[in-house]
Motif scaffolding. Structure first.
Motif, mmCIF file in Angstrom:
data_model
loop_
_atom_site.group_PDB
_atom_site.id
_atom_site.type_symbol
_atom_site.label_atom_id
_atom_site.label_comp_id
_atom_site.label_asym_id
_atom_site.label_seq_id
_atom_site.Cartn_x
_atom_site.Cartn_y
_atom_site.Cartn_z
ATOM 1 N N LEU A 77 0.823 -1.208 0.000
ATOM 2 C CA LEU A 77 0.000 0.000 0.000
ATOM 3 C C LEU A 77 0.862 1.265 0.000
ATOM 4 C CD1 LEU A 77 -2.788 -0.918 2.598
ATOM 5 C CD2 LEU A 77 -3.043 -0.745 0.100
ATOM 6 N N THR A 78 0.464 2.224 -0.822
ATOM 7 C CA THR A 78 1.134 3.528 -0.837
ATOM 8 C C THR A 78 0.215 4.622 -0.301
ATOM 9 O OG1 THR A 78 0.432 3.876 -3.138
ATOM 10 C CG2 THR A 78 2.616 2.905 -2.780
ATOM 11 N N ARG A 79 -0.960 4.231 0.177
ATOM 12 C CA ARG A 79 -1.908 5.195 0.761
ATOM 13 C C ARG A 79 -1.944 5.020 2.279
ATOM 14 N NH1 ARG A 79 -5.726 1.925 2.513
ATOM 15 N NH2 ARG A 79 -6.581 0.226 1.244
ATOM 16 N N ASN A 80 -2.719 5.889 2.939
ATOM 17 C CA ASN A 80 -2.919 5.771 4.382
ATOM 18 C C ASN A 80 -3.527 4.418 4.726
ATOM 19 O OD1 ASN A 80 -2.091 8.424 4.481
ATOM 20 N ND2 ASN A 80 -4.099 9.266 4.967
ATOM 21 N N HIS A 81 -3.100 3.842 5.832
ATOM 22 C CA HIS A 81 -3.745 2.617 6.316
ATOM 23 C C HIS A 81 -3.423 2.395 7.792
ATOM 24 C CE1 HIS A 81 0.192 1.327 4.679
ATOM 25 N NE2 HIS A 81 0.202 0.437 5.666
ATOM 26 N N ALA A 82 -4.373 1.769 8.478
ATOM 27 C CA ALA A 82 -4.214 1.474 9.903
ATOM 28 C C ALA A 82 -3.535 0.123 10.074
ATOM 29 C CB ALA A 82 -5.578 1.466 10.594
ATOM 30 N N LEU A 83 -2.605 0.058 11.020
ATOM 31 C CA LEU A 83 -1.940 -1.201 11.362
ATOM 32 C C LEU A 83 -2.477 -1.786 12.668
ATOM 33 C CD1 LEU A 83 1.686 -0.162 10.388
ATOM 34 C CD2 LEU A 83 0.294 -1.894 9.249
ATOM 35 N N PHE A 98 -0.668 4.139 12.735
ATOM 36 C CA PHE A 98 -1.221 4.531 11.439
ATOM 37 C C PHE A 98 -0.083 4.836 10.477
ATOM 38 C CE2 PHE A 98 -3.450 7.431 8.499
ATOM 39 C CZ PHE A 98 -4.626 6.717 8.275
ATOM 40 N N LYS A 99 -0.070 4.119 9.359
ATOM 41 C CA LYS A 99 0.936 4.385 8.315
ATOM 42 C C LYS A 99 0.342 5.363 7.316
ATOM 43 C CE LYS A 99 4.689 3.999 5.954
ATOM 44 N NZ LYS A 99 4.360 5.246 5.241
ATOM 45 N N THR A 100 1.002 6.502 7.145
ATOM 46 C CA THR A 100 0.508 7.509 6.216
ATOM 47 C C THR A 100 0.959 7.172 4.797
ATOM 48 O OG1 THR A 100 2.439 8.961 6.338
ATOM 49 C CG2 THR A 100 0.745 9.231 8.040
ATOM 50 N N GLY A 101 0.369 7.880 3.829
ATOM 51 C CA GLY A 101 0.775 7.697 2.449
ATOM 52 C C GLY A 101 2.193 8.183 2.180
ATOM 53 N N GLN A 170 -8.776 -2.397 9.932
ATOM 54 C CA GLN A 170 -9.556 -1.173 9.728
ATOM 55 C C GLN A 170 -9.166 -0.140 10.779
ATOM 56 O OE1 GLN A 170 -11.668 -0.754 7.172
ATOM 57 N NE2 GLN A 170 -11.884 -2.868 6.486
ATOM 58 N N GLU A 171 -9.514 1.108 10.499
ATOM 59 C CA GLU A 171 -9.327 2.194 11.466
ATOM 60 C C GLU A 171 -10.698 2.614 11.978
ATOM 61 O OE1 GLU A 171 -9.326 5.822 13.282
ATOM 62 O OE2 GLU A 171 -9.778 5.984 11.142
ATOM 63 N N GLN A 172 -10.883 2.604 13.290
ATOM 64 C CA GLN A 172 -12.188 2.889 13.895
ATOM 65 C C GLN A 172 -12.397 4.400 14.028
ATOM 66 O OE1 GLN A 172 -13.048 -0.086 17.321
ATOM 67 N NE2 GLN A 172 -10.810 -0.040 17.181
ATOM 68 N N ASP A 173 -13.496 4.876 13.505
ATOM 69 C CA ASP A 173 -13.906 6.257 13.750
ATOM 70 C C ASP A 173 -14.993 6.320 14.810
ATOM 71 O OD1 ASP A 173 -12.119 7.586 12.120
ATOM 72 O OD2 ASP A 173 -13.363 7.378 10.344
ATOM 73 N N SER A 174 -15.437 5.164 15.264
ATOM 74 C CA SER A 174 -16.262 5.025 16.459
ATOM 75 C C SER A 174 -15.984 3.626 16.991
ATOM 76 C CB SER A 174 -17.757 5.203 16.150
ATOM 77 O OG SER A 174 -18.210 4.180 15.283
ATOM 78 N N VAL A 175 -16.384 3.354 18.204
ATOM 79 C CA VAL A 175 -16.054 2.071 18.812
ATOM 80 C C VAL A 175 -16.630 0.933 17.977
ATOM 81 C CG1 VAL A 175 -16.370 0.599 20.832
ATOM 82 C CG2 VAL A 175 -15.886 3.027 21.124
ATOM 83 N N GLY A 176 -15.739 0.148 17.385
ATOM 84 C CA GLY A 176 -16.147 -1.028 16.627
ATOM 85 C C GLY A 176 -16.691 -0.769 15.240
ATOM 86 N N GLY A 177 -16.574 0.473 14.734
ATOM 87 C CA GLY A 177 -17.180 0.721 13.439
ATOM 88 C C GLY A 177 -16.761 2.007 12.767
ATOM 89 N N ARG A 178 -17.616 2.453 11.815
ATOM 90 C CA ARG A 178 -17.370 3.607 10.949
ATOM 91 C C ARG A 178 -16.033 3.456 10.238
ATOM 92 N NH1 ARG A 178 -17.926 9.224 13.642
ATOM 93 N NH2 ARG A 178 -17.549 9.816 11.459
ATOM 94 N N SER A 184 -8.305 1.159 4.968
ATOM 95 C CA SER A 184 -8.237 -0.264 5.304
ATOM 96 C C SER A 184 -6.846 -0.814 4.996
ATOM 97 C CB SER A 184 -9.296 -1.045 4.523
ATOM 98 O OG SER A 184 -9.034 -0.978 3.127
ATOM 99 N N PHE A 185 -6.504 -1.894 5.687
ATOM 100 C CA PHE A 185 -5.225 -2.554 5.469
ATOM 101 C C PHE A 185 -5.392 -3.658 4.440
ATOM 102 C CE2 PHE A 185 -2.191 -5.973 6.442
ATOM 103 C CZ PHE A 185 -0.992 -5.279 6.328
ATOM 104 N N VAL A 186 -4.456 -3.733 3.492
ATOM 105 C CA VAL A 186 -4.399 -4.824 2.524
ATOM 106 C C VAL A 186 -2.992 -5.413 2.600
ATOM 107 C CG1 VAL A 186 -4.631 -5.518 0.112
ATOM 108 C CG2 VAL A 186 -6.062 -3.665 1.018
#
Length: 242
Positions: A77-83, A98-101, A170-178, A184-186
């Protein structure tokens, strides 16, 4: 007219025994299914960009005066993604790696406060060992990539308290979701451990070298309680032969 006779049906003891045996078997299977798993030699593969696929990690810990998280990752990935994403009711980024782009930058969040760690050699299509630490006494955070430390930087003082939701993929924008597809991580993740204290540099190096390190006392890859959702594959690791 003769009085109407009433028959009383006695319970079938044999049937009740069978029901009880079935119930006990169901309980035993449920307990076995929920038991922590040893994922030594395994990896979690996230094969596509989605806003659904993730892994939820379970812990009973709900108070953190310090944190260390270590994991191994592989991605192109070369974009933002959560680890690694931990949220609590009062903070969606309670502890986020969080890995930035930006190719050389990794962000660390604690209770929605973040700092950037620049100058990282985060090469694509390579297994990386990543550890992140934070201590509430000093408020300092630090990232270790492949055994190399960053500068220690101030994030915030004060502990993290609340029932945690810990998510991989995934990166949570609310507890367990959003979840956001574009964050997303690939790729592949493995050997995820979490401690409620700051590991020493020697312990981090032992983790990097896959030697006899102390497994996480909050999350332990060798005894992990987890749930998967969406297209996530648990498979044999591909870190290569030794």
């Amino acid at each position: 007219m003769s009085p109407q006779s009433h028959s009383t049906q006695q319970p079938d003891a044999h049937t009740d025994q069978h029901k009880m045996k079935f119930f006990l078997l169901f309980v035993m299977l449920a307990v076995c299914d929920a038991a922590p798993q040893d994922l030594t030699g395994k990896m979690l593969t996230f094969p596509q960009q989605t806003n659904t696929a993730h892994v939820k990690l379970m812990t009973t810990q709900d108070t953190f005066g310090a944190v260390t998280v270590c994991l191994r990752s592989f991605t192109d990935l070369t974009r933002n993604h959560a680890l690694f994403s931990m949220a609590i009711p009062s903070s969606d980024n309670a502890f986020l790696i969080f890995k930035t782009g930006t190719a050389t930058q990794i962000n660390l969040y604690v209770s929605n406060t973040n700092v950037n760690f620049d100058g990282q050699q985060y090469i694509l299509n390579t297994w990386h060992n990543l550890c992140a630490t934070w201590d509430n006494t000093t408020g300092l955070g630090q990232v270790w990539l492949d055994g190399r430390p960053t500068s220690r930087k101030f994030l915030r003082s004060g502990g993290i308290q609340g029932t945690p939701s810990i998510i991989l993929g995934q990166e949570q924008d609310s507890v367990g979701g959003r979840f956001d597809t574009t964050q997303s991580f690939v790729g592949m993740l493995s050997d995820v451990h979490m401690w409620n204290y700051v590991l020493s540099p020697c312990e981090i190096q032992r983790y990097v070298d896959d030697l006899n390190f102390t497994p996480g006392n909050v999350l332990n890859w060798r005894a992990l309680d987890f749930e998967t959702a969406g297209n996530v594959v648990l498979e044999e690791n591909q870190k290569g032969c030794h």
